[in-house]
Design a protein around this motif. Structure first.
Motif, PDB file in Angstrom:
ATOM      1  N   PRO A  76       0.847  -1.190   0.000  1.00 20.07           N
ATOM      2  CA  PRO A  76       0.000   0.000   0.000  1.00 20.07           C
ATOM      3  C   PRO A  76       0.891   1.250   0.000  1.00 20.07           C
ATOM      4  O   PRO A  76       1.805   1.355   0.817  1.00 20.07           O
ATOM      5  CB  PRO A  76      -0.780  -0.117   1.316  1.00 20.07           C
ATOM      6  CG  PRO A  76      -0.663  -1.548   1.723  1.00 20.07           C
ATOM      7  CD  PRO A  76       0.642  -2.040   1.176  1.00 20.07           C
ATOM      8  N   ARG A 121       1.057   5.589  -0.493  1.00 22.00           N
ATOM      9  CA  ARG A 121       0.306   6.861  -0.514  1.00 22.00           C
ATOM     10  C   ARG A 121       0.564   7.622  -1.815  1.00 22.00           C
ATOM     11  O   ARG A 121       1.720   7.847  -2.191  1.00 22.00           O
ATOM     12  CB  ARG A 121       0.729   7.704   0.692  1.00 22.00           C
ATOM     13  CG  ARG A 121       0.110   9.086   0.760  1.00 22.00           C
ATOM     14  CD  ARG A 121       0.458   9.734   2.096  1.00 22.00           C
ATOM     15  NE  ARG A 121       0.122  11.138   2.154  1.00 22.00           N
ATOM     16  CZ  ARG A 121       0.992  12.130   1.955  1.00 22.00           C
ATOM     17  NH1 ARG A 121       2.265  11.868   1.697  1.00 22.00           N
ATOM     18  NH2 ARG A 121       0.599  13.392   2.040  1.00 22.00           N
ATOM     19  N   PRO A 177      -3.496   0.482   5.915  1.00 23.37           N
ATOM     20  CA  PRO A 177      -4.304   1.158   4.886  1.00 23.37           C
ATOM     21  C   PRO A 177      -5.456   1.986   5.447  1.00 23.37           C
ATOM     22  O   PRO A 177      -6.043   2.801   4.737  1.00 23.37           O
ATOM     23  CB  PRO A 177      -4.847   0.005   4.030  1.00 23.37           C
ATOM     24  CG  PRO A 177      -4.007  -1.172   4.337  1.00 23.37           C
ATOM     25  CD  PRO A 177      -3.467  -0.990   5.727  1.00 23.37           C
ATOM     26  N   LEU A 192      -4.519   5.214  -2.034  1.00 25.30           N
ATOM     27  CA  LEU A 192      -3.467   4.191  -2.004  1.00 25.30           C
ATOM     28  C   LEU A 192      -3.396   3.417  -3.319  1.00 25.30           C
ATOM     29  O   LEU A 192      -4.410   2.880  -3.779  1.00 25.30           O
ATOM     30  CB  LEU A 192      -3.738   3.188  -0.870  1.00 25.30           C
ATOM     31  CG  LEU A 192      -3.713   3.741   0.555  1.00 25.30           C
ATOM     32  CD1 LEU A 192      -4.113   2.650   1.547  1.00 25.30           C
ATOM     33  CD2 LEU A 192      -2.344   4.301   0.897  1.00 25.30           C
TER      34      LEU A 192
END
Ligand SMILES: Cc1cc2nc3c(=O)[nH]c(=O)nc-3n(C[C@H](O)[C@H](O)[C@H](O)COP(=O)(O)OP(=O)(O)OC[C@H]3O[C@@H](n4cnc5c(N)ncnc54)[C@H](O)[C@@H]3O)c2cc1C
Length: 413
Positions: free
Chosen positions: A242, A244, A298, A336
């Protein structure tokens, strides 16, 4: 809640719902979709820029994109809905290639061979079609912000049938289509465990203690996929992280609302597209360096973009759209990607746990690929063909493949 199904899909994002719908279109299998959130679009899908462009460096990925975008371009026919909420906005996708001589012509020839409508535009074509865009081939200096004298003369690559869609509306349409065809979809239904016996999947248990049985389970949990992989006891060579991703939104003045294609400014490392019929612009990054911030949980990450990111991207945007005023509302949002760290391409298909399938690691590509990725899985699971299928080779994406060799691991791979 309790019951028996043929296929359980975990996750009602664009991948899970596309897979469910592709199964419903072609088979009579009893399909259950389980989503931990209260509605669609809670994960990556809701945050997606949902740009649908065709060009990838590898032909098999182009085929998957082409066949996915075909479903979006024929959305009423694909979903069977008389009045879908989503509409494909065919603004075209313009690639500004800087000083890469010959790139546009080469890509044009390659895309023609793959049945994709593209053009090579000169500065005069660009000025006529999209007068707001600068034809400069030099990258802006994002470190110092120093101005330069712009230089034209480049060749620009245009995907005529590219565009974008509202991703949450598209997911809502798939939900309606699925339910209309008898697919069961439960929200607020978090899968806590993958159940198995004798090396084969037997179903799932939910966090509330209920169980569902099925001989086939699909992990379409987006950035949460690793929790389920762990529960299944699978240790894969893939790091599906995951990550950003920052996006800037800004209001557009009326003069710019109709005159902009989806634009990939390769040297500046930005892409942008219109939103809400041009009232807004969505601005993101194409740089590998902007896809490095791994997120441990997440559920918990900074949803607003960094000031430094916003300033650099806005500077690049003003270089490309010189008439863009410096006034107006600017906001941001972060979502994400699930970055496949080895080769930024998804893993799609069966695992060594019989009946357990993956559709994970879509990085920044999952929206456009979803209908065709769903077709690949639905064909593997049901053995049936459908009008909205794909000619992309499923072996290319299989879970036990070697990593694909790539020169760049950015979203533009
Ligand atoms: C900022 C941003 C911009 C993007 N731009 C583009 C673009 O321009 N073009 C493009 O093609 N792609 C783009 N992408 C990528 C694309 O949006 C994603 O690849 C795609 O949405 C992934 O869909 P998904 O269904 O796999 O994941 P998700 O949408 O995250 O769906 C997974 C779902 O599973 C649910 N879930 C998780 N765990 C469980 C559990 N245990 N039990 C039940 N439910 C569970 C989650 O709640 C979630 O709803 C972008 C992504 C981001 C974040």
């Amino acid at each position: 809640m309790q019951g028996n199904f043929d296929v359980i899909i975990i996750g009602a994002g664009i991948i899970g719902l596309s897979t469910a719908w592709q199964l419903a279109r072609r088979s009579r299998l009893r399909v259950l979709v389980l989503e931990k959130g209260a509605g669609v679009g809670e994960g990556s899908t809701g945050a997606s820029s949902a740009v649908c462009r065709y060009r990838y460096s590898l032909d098999t990925v182009v085929q998957l994109a082409r066949d996915g975008i075909k479903a979006y371009r024929h959305w009423e026919e694909f979903t069977g809905l008389a009045e879908p909420a989503a509409r494909f906005e065919q603004d075209g996708v313009l690639w500004l290639t800087g000083q890469s001589a010959g790139w546009a012509a080469r890509e044009h020839a390659r895309m023609q061979g793959l049945g994709i409508a593209t053009e090579v535009l000169k500065d005069s074509d660009l000025a006529e079609r999209f007068p707001a865009l600068s034809t400069c081939t030099l990258a802006p200096d994002l470190e110092t912000g120093e101005e330069h004298d712009c230089v034209g003369g480049g060749e620009h690559f245009f995907e005529v049938e590219g565009g974008y869609m509202d991703p949450t509306a598209a997911a809502s349409d798939l939900l309606a289509a699925c339910r209309g065809a008898g697919v069961t979809v439960h929200f607020n239904a978090a899968v806590a465990e993958i159940r198995q016996a004798g090396g084969a999947v037997t179903g799932v248990s939910l966090a509330d203690g209920s169980h569902y049985a099925a001989g086939c389970v699909v992990n379409a949990a987006g950035p949460w996929c690793n929790v389920l992989l762990h529960s299944a006891g699978l240790s894969l060579p893939w790091r599906l992280s995951p990550t950003r991703i920052q996006i800037v939104y800004l209001d557009l003045p009326p003069a710019l609302q109709t005159a902009l294609p989806v634009t990939v400014d390769m040297d500046a490392g930005i892409y942008f597209r219109r939103q809400n019929r041009g009232q807004q612009l969505v601005l993101g990054s194409t740089l590998e360096s902007d896809e490095q911030e791994r997120v441990a949980d997440p559920e918990n990450f900074n949803r607003l973009a960094d000031d430094s990111f916003m300033q650099a991207k806005l500077h690049a945007l003003h270089h490309r759209i010189p008439s863009l005023p410096y006034t107006g509302r600017v906001t941001s949002y972060c979502g994400l990607y699930t970055v496949n760290e080895q080769d930024v391409h998804p893993v799609i298909g069966p695992t060594q746990l019989a009946g357990f399938y993956l559709a994970n690691g879509f990085s920044g590509h999952g929206f456009k690929l979803a209908p065709a990725a769903g077709a690949l899985l639905a064909r593997m699971i049901s053995g049936e063909q459908d009008a909205f299928d794909t000619t992309a080779d499923p072996a290319f994406f299989r879970v036990d493949r070697a990593p694909i060799a790539l020169s760049s691991k950015s979203v533009l791979a």
